[in-house]
Design a protein around this motif. Sequence first.
Motif, PDB file in Angstrom:
ATOM      1  N   UNK A  46      35.093  45.190  41.414  1.00 14.58           N
ATOM      2  CA  UNK A  46      35.573  43.944  42.009  1.00 14.58           C
ATOM      3  C   UNK A  46      36.350  44.226  43.292  1.00 14.58           C
ATOM      4  N   UNK A  47      37.201  45.223  43.268  1.00 15.94           N
ATOM      5  CA  UNK A  47      37.985  45.564  44.462  1.00 15.94           C
ATOM      6  C   UNK A  47      37.075  45.948  45.624  1.00 15.94           C
ATOM      7  N   UNK A  48      36.023  46.705  45.337  1.00 11.24           N
ATOM      8  CA  UNK A  48      35.078  47.105  46.377  1.00 11.24           C
ATOM      9  C   UNK A  48      34.348  45.885  46.944  1.00 11.24           C
ATOM     10  N   UNK A  49      33.865  45.009  46.059  1.00 15.76           N
ATOM     11  CA  UNK A  49      33.163  43.806  46.513  1.00 15.76           C
ATOM     12  C   UNK A  49      34.099  42.893  47.305  1.00 15.76           C
ATOM     13  N   UNK A  50      35.344  42.786  46.854  1.00 18.97           N
ATOM     14  CA  UNK A  50      36.325  41.961  47.553  1.00 18.97           C
ATOM     15  C   UNK A  50      36.591  42.512  48.954  1.00 18.97           C
ATOM     16  N   UNK A  51      36.744  43.828  49.073  1.00 16.14           N
ATOM     17  CA  UNK A  51      36.991  44.448  50.367  1.00 16.14           C
ATOM     18  C   UNK A  51      35.803  44.202  51.307  1.00 16.14           C
ATOM     19  N   UNK A  52      34.579  44.363  50.791  1.00 15.71           N
ATOM     20  CA  UNK A  52      33.386  44.130  51.607  1.00 15.71           C
ATOM     21  C   UNK A  52      33.303  42.671  52.051  1.00 15.71           C
ATOM     22  N   UNK A 107      33.502  32.267  44.262  1.00 13.55           N
ATOM     23  CA  UNK A 107      32.298  32.730  43.535  1.00 13.55           C
ATOM     24  C   UNK A 107      32.474  34.175  43.080  1.00 13.55           C
ATOM     25  N   UNK A 108      33.057  35.008  43.928  1.00 13.56           N
ATOM     26  CA  UNK A 108      33.306  36.399  43.556  1.00 13.56           C
ATOM     27  C   UNK A 108      34.317  36.481  42.413  1.00 13.56           C
ATOM     28  N   UNK A 109      35.353  35.671  42.468  1.00 19.93           N
ATOM     29  CA  UNK A 109      36.337  35.645  41.384  1.00 19.93           C
ATOM     30  C   UNK A 109      35.689  35.201  40.075  1.00 19.93           C
ATOM     31  N   UNK A 110      34.840  34.186  40.146  1.00 21.76           N
ATOM     32  CA  UNK A 110      34.157  33.696  38.942  1.00 21.76           C
ATOM     33  C   UNK A 110      33.239  34.766  38.363  1.00 21.76           C
ATOM     34  N   UNK A 111      32.565  35.501  39.228  1.00 19.34           N
ATOM     35  CA  UNK A 111      31.702  36.609  38.780  1.00 19.34           C
ATOM     36  C   UNK A 111      32.532  37.664  38.069  1.00 19.34           C
ATOM     37  N   UNK A 112      33.706  37.973  38.603  1.00 18.73           N
ATOM     38  CA  UNK A 112      34.584  38.981  38.009  1.00 18.73           C
ATOM     39  C   UNK A 112      35.089  38.533  36.638  1.00 18.73           C
ATOM     40  N   UNK A 113      35.448  37.258  36.544  1.00 21.21           N
ATOM     41  CA  UNK A 113      36.007  36.751  35.294  1.00 21.21           C
ATOM     42  C   UNK A 113      34.954  36.505  34.227  1.00 21.21           C
ATOM     43  N   UNK A 114      33.701  36.594  34.633  1.00 24.85           N
ATOM     44  CA  UNK A 114      32.621  36.497  33.655  1.00 24.85           C
ATOM     45  C   UNK A 114      32.110  35.137  33.552  1.00 24.85           C
TER      46      UNK A 114
END
Length: 114
Positions: A46-52, A107-114
Amino acid sequence: MKHMMTKTVLAATIALSGFVAPAVSATASAPLAGIAQDQVAKDKEFAQKLRELKDRQHQEWNQLMDQQRSEIAQMGDKSPEEQKEVMDRHADAKQEMKQRHQEELEALKAEYQG
């Protein structure tokens, strides 16, 4: 008398917890270690995707700002009405980009939270 009894119960609880806690943690540590490793891997991903995402969004924002600065620099010969139209269009473009970036982040947060 009641105070002494409370101290005795507290002392007994503390004494017993030293014997019970290691036994419980020893039996539960193997499955928990696997879960913890999975969570750490998920957090790193998640941290990597968030940074990108943030890097890409920052780059897009800078490109928009550069484009708008260029248009503003060329507005010298335009009428005040035309200048206002350009500035309104710029404000709309900025707002749309901010909204899109926020939606991408959600959307990225929702993906992380499942």
